[in-house]
Design a protein around this motif. Structure first.
Motif, short mmCIF file in Angstrom:
data_model
loop_
_atom_site.label_atom_id
_atom_site.label_comp_id
_atom_site.label_asym_id
_atom_site.label_seq_id
_atom_site.Cartn_x
_atom_site.Cartn_y
_atom_site.Cartn_z
N ARG A 134 1.01 -1.24 0.15
CA ARG A 134 -0.31 -0.04 -0.20
C ARG A 134 1.23 1.21 -0.07
O ARG A 134 0.79 2.05 -0.77
CB ARG A 134 -1.34 0.08 1.25
CG ARG A 134 -1.99 -1.15 0.65
CD ARG A 134 -3.24 -0.29 1.76
NE ARG A 134 -3.06 -0.38 3.43
CZ ARG A 134 -2.78 -1.77 4.09
NH1 ARG A 134 -3.25 -2.48 3.60
NH2 ARG A 134 -2.36 -1.56 5.08
N ASP A 158 0.94 1.70 -3.67
CA ASP A 158 -1.06 1.76 -4.37
C ASP A 158 -0.56 3.71 -4.06
O ASP A 158 -1.11 4.18 -5.02
CB ASP A 158 -1.60 1.53 -2.94
CG ASP A 158 -1.76 0.34 -3.27
OD1 ASP A 158 -1.22 -0.25 -3.53
OD2 ASP A 158 -3.29 0.09 -2.86
N ASP A 159 0.92 4.07 -3.68
CA ASP A 159 0.18 5.61 -3.01
C ASP A 159 1.55 6.60 -3.36
O ASP A 159 1.42 7.59 -3.69
CB ASP A 159 0.52 6.28 -1.51
CG ASP A 159 1.42 5.43 -1.27
OD1 ASP A 159 2.12 4.75 -1.45
OD2 ASP A 159 1.26 5.72 0.46
N ARG A 165 3.75 4.05 -8.91
CA ARG A 165 2.53 4.81 -8.20
C ARG A 165 1.68 3.81 -8.87
O ARG A 165 1.35 4.39 -10.30
CB ARG A 165 2.25 6.16 -8.05
CG ARG A 165 0.54 6.04 -7.57
CD ARG A 165 0.15 7.57 -7.07
NE ARG A 165 -0.98 7.86 -6.68
CZ ARG A 165 -1.80 8.74 -6.49
NH1 ARG A 165 -0.82 10.20 -6.33
NH2 ARG A 165 -2.93 8.93 -6.11
N LEU A 167 -1.04 -0.52 -9.23
CA LEU A 167 -0.90 -1.42 -8.21
C LEU A 167 -0.49 -3.00 -9.48
O LEU A 167 0.03 -2.53 -10.69
CB LEU A 167 -3.07 -1.87 -8.69
CG LEU A 167 -4.08 -1.00 -8.45
CD1 LEU A 167 -4.84 -1.06 -8.60
CD2 LEU A 167 -3.95 -0.83 -6.28
#
Lengths: 279, 480
Positions: A134, A158-159, A165, A167
């Motif tokens: 994440r 994810d961030d 950045r 998935l």
């Protein structure tokens, strides 16, 4: 009793623990798991390991603090012992001759992905690892993966706090699009494995997933870990944990993983209260 | 252990009591169905002596042939009559290392008691209850006064026993008596096999099981938990690297069978093995003091008609279920469970839905909400002599339930076979062994459920003992 000989906190909620267990460390293979119990009142939980030493007789477990048992594990220190460590259980991951392969490790799934990618690379395969989390804080084993003879290591969060950045499915899709894969493997949360399978399916790339259903004994006796694969009921502990990702019923798996969530929350809340009293 | 004198002493002729069979004192159904304490309280000394006095002490005691391990029943009952209780225990332990457990769970009504001469005209002697009473008498003594079977001169040989259930423990005890070193490997964290994970506390208290296993430890049997043979060690590793001269496999029942109907993987569907393991081995009934949870259903349907189905149903009741249904496709008469268990279950309010078979488990949001079932009728007798159940067309109905427990038996566990490709299996995946327990692999013997499929505690013990004799002969031959 199985003494803890090293302990390391990898992130706020992820821990690494080396446990002395010579008889079982001799036999471990990538992709397998162990059952363990913290104390006499403890539940039996399956735990994955990232490394082991047959000669020095230890196993390195990596776990995320999610419920009472992992909470309790996270409080143990060097010199403490686990009551039970049983295994190695499950069928080892098939690592020979997989050709050009992408291994996706998401969250704590990276712990399993690490020995799997290593074994595949050692067996002469062309291994790309997609390591996802994440955020930077939850990203684990990056240095360890860097030290492996991989074709490439792609880090995603994810961030965007580390690596790309994105998935994990994005780089996986790019590799599929470039026809760069003979096989793929995904290890992580069920929802991530589900989407990895969907991505690979689009391109006709086979995918193996390493499932983590609830277990009690871990030896085939109870059937708590049953999963539907191609419409047939399989036992995660003796038939798995690896299955054909295109055939797994992920919705059922996710539903079955949640069956005790209320009770687990209750147990963990009790434990947390108890802990804060002792502090 | 004192030597047992089997020659009958000169005694005045005795006249057996003609009193009816002494009933077993039991806790009231409404009280016992709310907790996990034992249902049957056991005879008092007076009751045991009174019951023993019913024994005719036949010249040709047929009861002994009815016992799968041939306990000298006549002789241990004679010791009770004479008040020589410790000697009675010694007689039992010559043949059976677990009398307190077997006295509770053996189907005596089909074995020794069925062969009792009295059974022809009236009720047989309550042999099982007397066995239990002697077993309990022994366990009530201080450790140093308990009966420990004599251990033979060290033979120099050592044997690995895989599994600490009935067959493994019986085999281990027998091998120790013959002087062999014995290590028992148990895959779970507590020994006892089905006696520990399967049979509930209210029928067989775990303290009794552990105390009887402790006596084997006193005899020198080493019990190692947390070892899965087939994973931690292969058979070849036990023989070649770990220094064992022979191996006995008593790994027990295997993978639970399911119905193969839609909805079976919904949350709230358990195998009886899982449900009972959570409650008995993991003590889920004491959650959250113990960490393992169990789904406490309000309305529970148990599928099956054997002892395990009865155990599951009665356990569900004790966990607080308002209604527990037992769903069985034949009629009560055909149920394989012991009459005593059926009777106890009915007393405790288990509702029997006979001639009834599940078609589908219904659910909402991943959880069980009911069971679609059909009525059945019995047709012609099949090859096994049992009348085959057939669906009654158009008789489907829904049983309102939130939990389903499937108690249909097990199939072979593949763990050992997978890592021993040279071990011969039967077509159904069980280990192929001859009447003495020998497999095709030299030095490897097997017995109990992993050879026969699901059976009883005492049959497994019989197989373990037989294999011990075969192992003893094999070791002697090898020494030359």
């Amino acid at each position: 009793m199985f003494p803890i000989i090293r302990q390391r906190q990898l992130s706020e909620s992820v821990f690494e623990m080396d446990v002395e267990a010579p008889a079982v460390a001799r036999k471990a293979k990538a992709g397998q798991f162990f059952m363990l119990r913290v104390d006499e009142h403890g539940e039996r939980i399956p735990l994955t390991f990232s490394d082991w030493s047959p000669s020095d007789g230890w196993i390195r477990f990596i776990f995320m603090r999610v419920g009472k048992t992992t909470h309790q594990l996270s409080h143990l220190v060097v010199g403490d012992s686990l009551t039970d460590v049983v295994g190695p259980l499950g069928v080892p991951t098939h690592v020979e001759g997989v050709g050009r392969v992408a291994v996706v490790g998401g969250g704590v799934g990276a712990a399993v992905a690490y020995p799997v990618a290593r074994a595949m690379a050692e067996a002469g395969s062309d291994v790309t690892v997609i390591l996802g989390a994440r955020n930077r804080e939850l990203l684990i084993l990056e240095d360890e993966f860097r030290a492996l003879p991989l074709k490439e290591l792609v880090v995603v969060t994810d961030d965007g706090s580390a690596g790309r950045r994105a998935l994990v499915t994005e780089p996986l899709k790019e590799l599929c699009e470039a026809s760069a894969l003979d096989h793929s493997m995904a290890i992580g949360p069920a929802i991530m494995m589900k989407f990895c399978a969907a991505t690979a399916r689009e391109f006709g790339v086979p995918i193996t997933v390493s499932l983590n259903p609830i277990m009690v004994d871990g030896t085939g006796m109870c059937g708590a870990c049953r999963v539907s694969v191609a419409g047939e009921t399989k036992f995660g502990c003796v038939d798995g944990p690896d299955f054909d990702g295109h055939a797994v019923d992920f919705e059922e798996l996710m539903s079955r993983q949640r069956v005790y969530s209320d009770l687990e929350r209750e147990a963990d809340a009790d434990f947390s209260r108890e802990c804060s009293c002792h502090r | 252990m004192p030597p047992v004198d089997d020659t009958p002493a000169e005694k005045p002729r005795r006249r057996p009591s003609r009193a009816p069979r002494t009933p077993m004192p039991e806790r009231d159904a409404s009280e016992r169905a709310r907790d996990f304490a034992e249902v049957s309280l056991g005879y008092s000394e007076e009751q045991a002596v009174a019951e023993a006095n019913r024994c005719l002490q036949c010249k040709n005691p047929t009861c002994i042939e009815g016992c799968p391990v041939n306990i000298d029943i006549k002789s241990f009952i004679a010791r009770i009559i004479d008040g020589e209780y410790a000697a009675g225990v010694a007689v039992l332990k010559q043949r059976n290392a677990l009398p307190a457990a077997c006295g509770r769970v053996c189907p005596q009504e089909e074995q020794c008691e069925a062969s009792c001469v009295l059974a022809r005209t009236k009720e047989p002697v309550a042999i099982g209850r007397l066995e239990r009473w002697l077993g309990d008498f022994d366990l009530a003594c201080d450790l140093e006064h308990r009966c420990v079977p004599e251990v033979g001169e060290p033979s120099g040989a050592s044997v690995a026993v895989v599994g600490s259930g009935p067959s493994g423990l019986a085999c281990a005890g027998e091998l120790r008596r013959r002087g062999h070193a014995v290590t028992v490997f148990e895959s779970l964290h507590a020994p006892g096999g089905v006696l520990t994970y399967g049979i509930p506390e209210f029928r067989l208290p775990k303290s009794i099981v552990q105390a009887e296993i402790e006596m084997l430890r006193v005899m020198g049997v080493e019990v190692v938990t947390d070892v899965v043979v087939g994973a931690t060690y292969t058979l070849d590793e036990l023989l070649a690297e770990e220094g064992f001269d022979a191996v006995f496999i008593g790994s027990g029942a295997g993978l639970p069978l399911f119905l193969g109907i839609p909805g079976e993987n919904l949350n709230g569907v358990y195998s009886a093995n899982e449900f009972l393991t959570r409650v008995n081995l993991m003590k889920a009934y004491e959650f959250p003091a113990y960490d393992t949870p169990v789904w406490r259903g309000r309305k529970v349907a148990v599928v099956g008609g054997g002892n395990v189905a009865m155990d599951a149903a009665r356990t569900a009741k004790r966990l607080g279920a308002e209604e527990v249904f037992l769903v069985y496709r034949r009629s009560e008469e055909e149920m394989p469970a012991r009459r005593e268990e059926v009777h106890h279950a009915q007393q405790e309010g288990i509702e029997f839905k006979m001639l009834c078979s599940p078609l589908e488990i219904l659910g909402h949001d991943g959880f069980v909400t009911g069971m679609l079932a059909t009525r059945m009728e019995l047709g012609e007798a099949d090859a096994s002599g049992r009348r085959a159940p057939m669906c009654v067309v158009g008789s489907e109905f829904v049983i309102d339930c939130d939990t389903v427990i499937v108690a249909l038996g097990t199939k072979a566990n593949p763990l050992i076979a997978k890592t021993a490709p040279d071990l011969a299996l039967t077509r159904r995946g069980y280990i192929a062994a001859n009447d003495h327990g020998a497999t095709n692999k030299p030095g490897v013997f097997a017995g109990g459920d992993i050879v026969t499929g699901s059976a009883t505690v005492i049959l497994a013990m019989g197989a373990g003992k037989k294999a011990a004799s075969a192992i003893d002969r094999w070791l002697a031959e090898r020494r030359g």
